[in-house]
Scaffold this active site. Sequence first.
Site, PDB file in Angstrom:
ATOM      1  CD  GLU A 169      33.763  56.978  30.628  1.00  0.00           C
ATOM      2  OE1 GLU A 169      33.235  56.487  29.384  1.00  0.00           O
ATOM      3  OE2 GLU A 169      34.301  58.005  30.966  1.00  0.00           O
ATOM      4  CD  GLU A 204      38.761  58.316  31.286  1.00  0.00           C
ATOM      5  OE1 GLU A 204      38.552  57.009  31.491  1.00  0.00           O
ATOM      6  OE2 GLU A 204      38.323  58.659  30.369  1.00  0.00           O
TER       7      GLU A 204
END
Length: 807
Positions: free
Chosen positions: A410, A486
Amino acid sequence: MITLRYKTSLLLLSLALTAAAQRQVSDLRQWQFSRDRATWQPVTIPHDWAISGPFDKKWDLQRVAIEQNGETEATEKSGRSGALPWIGEGHYRTTVNLPSPLPAHAELVFDGAMSEPVVSINGQEAGRWAYGYNAFRIDATPYLRAGENTIEVDLTNVEESSRWYPGGGLYRPVELVLTPKSHIDEWLTCVRTLSINEGNAQISLSAKVINPVAGQLLKATLIAPDGSVAQTASAKVLPQGEVTFLMTVEQAQLWTPETPCLYRMNLTLQDGTDDTQLKFGIRTIQVSKEGGFQLNGVTRKLKGVCLHHDLGPLGAAINKAALIRQIETMKAMGADAIRTSHNMPSQWQMDICDSLGMMVMAESFDMWLYPKCKNGYARFFREWADRDMENLVLRNRNHPSIVMWSIGNEIPEQWSDEGREIARHLQDICHRLDPTRPVTQGMDRAEDALKSGFAQVMDVPGFNYRVHKYENNIRQLPKGFLLGSETASTVSSRGIYKFPVVPDDNSRFASWAEGYDPKAIENADGQCSSYDVEYCPWSNLPDDDWVWQDDYPWVIGEFVWTGYDYLGEPSPYDEYWPSRSSYFGICDLAGLPKDRYFLYRSHWNHEEHTLHMLPHWTWPGREGEVTPVYVYTDYPKAELFVNGRSEGIRSKGISRLDRYRLRWNDVRYEPGVIEVVAYDDEGHEVARTRQVTAGEPTELQLVADRTTLKADGDDLAFITVSLTDKNGTFCPTADDELTFSVSGAGIYQAACNGDATSLEPFTQPQMKLFSGQLVVIVRTTTTPGDITLTVTDTPRGLTKRLTIKSE
């Protein structure tokens, strides 16, 4: 030969070289530790200085807006990094005795030190590293002398440098490696599988000899998994120290999660100066639009979980028994892969994944240039990122379990041209040092990453959450596949059930979300429902991920957030005190499976059947109220009985919660017995299970994960403690305070009940049950014998003992 003794408050480690003056590797286990340099205490590493607590919201109290969660306004995050005292300095020192003459070359190998380690030898700085999660080497040769040598390591943890609990200290092993001047560099030596054809494998060995000698030969001996010599070869070492072998392994035994076959390559400099051994596996990896993810040419979907580095009540201090328990629990669920989120793994963890058969996405960074927390790795990225990436690959590329590298999680720069070029640069480092594995990262801003070309650069485009965007993503990916890097972030507390049972994204706790209620946190209890219908505003339920995994071949797998609960990051209760650990885990912080474990097992484990029913059936005060019953099973249908009365047959359906679960939503609670009977497609009964209403607790029950341990001072037993009634029925709501004592050839290590709001220290010998259970951890000493754990429930006058063996 290694001898240990105490002298002048320092640990003295004496080393004697063998007559052949060959390589010697010594674990530096015994150190002195201080927080202030004034008071010192002996410790054994791996060591985490903060895990004993106490818990307190003042430790690293952060007032921030978590941009990854969509927050725009800063709020108090009291438990974000675990609420344990990891901030500040820590100092370690040990003493090493060396003979005269000194070894020609010496290096210290750290598998990780939290954090910003500065290493000194005999008062002189010998080296330093920035990243607490990475392995690094220090050339100790110029600083050592014959006789006594003092090694010191100074560590500094600063506030707001982590989004979760990092721990503090020498939490991974430290080795002293002594070699002759001419020696094999293990980090620069690797074995690669080039091809597998009709059962025969072509492999290459590339070795590096430091300070080679003219005419020097390197002998390579291939040892098969059964210990037999498969073949030998010798080659001349080139002047630059390089040597390469090509070998054909007939009827090669391939490494897979189901058959984790390991070969060894014994390397010997034939002038007798050095030898070493590499473990490796023979296997190939490919990822393509046509075949998806392929291991040894066979397509398979990755069934992965993300794991943080902490081990719950043990903290960050690494331990082999705890790691084995984790991996074995995940494999029994049906998982075949882990992601080391969001940092470099330990060698022990990778060794265990190699031997037990668990594929790995080895991750590196949680941030690059843009800081997710004020003092995070962004401070070091420009200066250190290349070295950190190189160390990750060089240290780990011989592990067959690692099937891909991850260069980030991220990363905020995913929208920019600069971010795209950094991604390309880091991926190129991986390719240069290891052309056999693909590279990925987890992206959470799909539109930005696709618009900038950031996503298209990656060998494996990985996307975190937001499955509803997958279809738009794939249209813009020329490679033709994507990975759920994820997924889920479903939240639950073991044994806690809330009514009514409806899907809940917990947006009422999120100040940035449409459903935010500023009073919600005031009325919260810090727990999440184990009906597995709660998640976070940015995430979803397991069922949502599986629709994409099952129906679309271009989705090559997933890594669930997370396999185990971990310290810190207590979403959705980031602003609720005393929440200090996560709710995301499939297993809780003590390693006890939540109901969700059996949901994943029913979908992932194709070797054994699953039939699991929830909730428990002890609800005084709920008589006559709607209490839904859920069943997690791989069987197609089942029938529920309440006190012998049928509540009907349910079959798998097509709606969100009915494709992978069986649900009876209108059941009204009445004490007694609920039983579920599973049927196959032809309607034949194939299995049954039941829940019984518990009476008053009258017995303690102790169950150890193993009854025989190694007397090595490191081995652990994990003993589950619970309360039952006179009939042996588990009491699921018991919260009694228990005390523990250990006698014989072991010591009390820690206890954990899995309650994210508990402030009881792990290392104190007392703790409350949570949802009727907790886990006590017992450590062996180096003396063989019996170890007896005594558990006492003083208010009820109950005592129970369990004896295990250490040998």
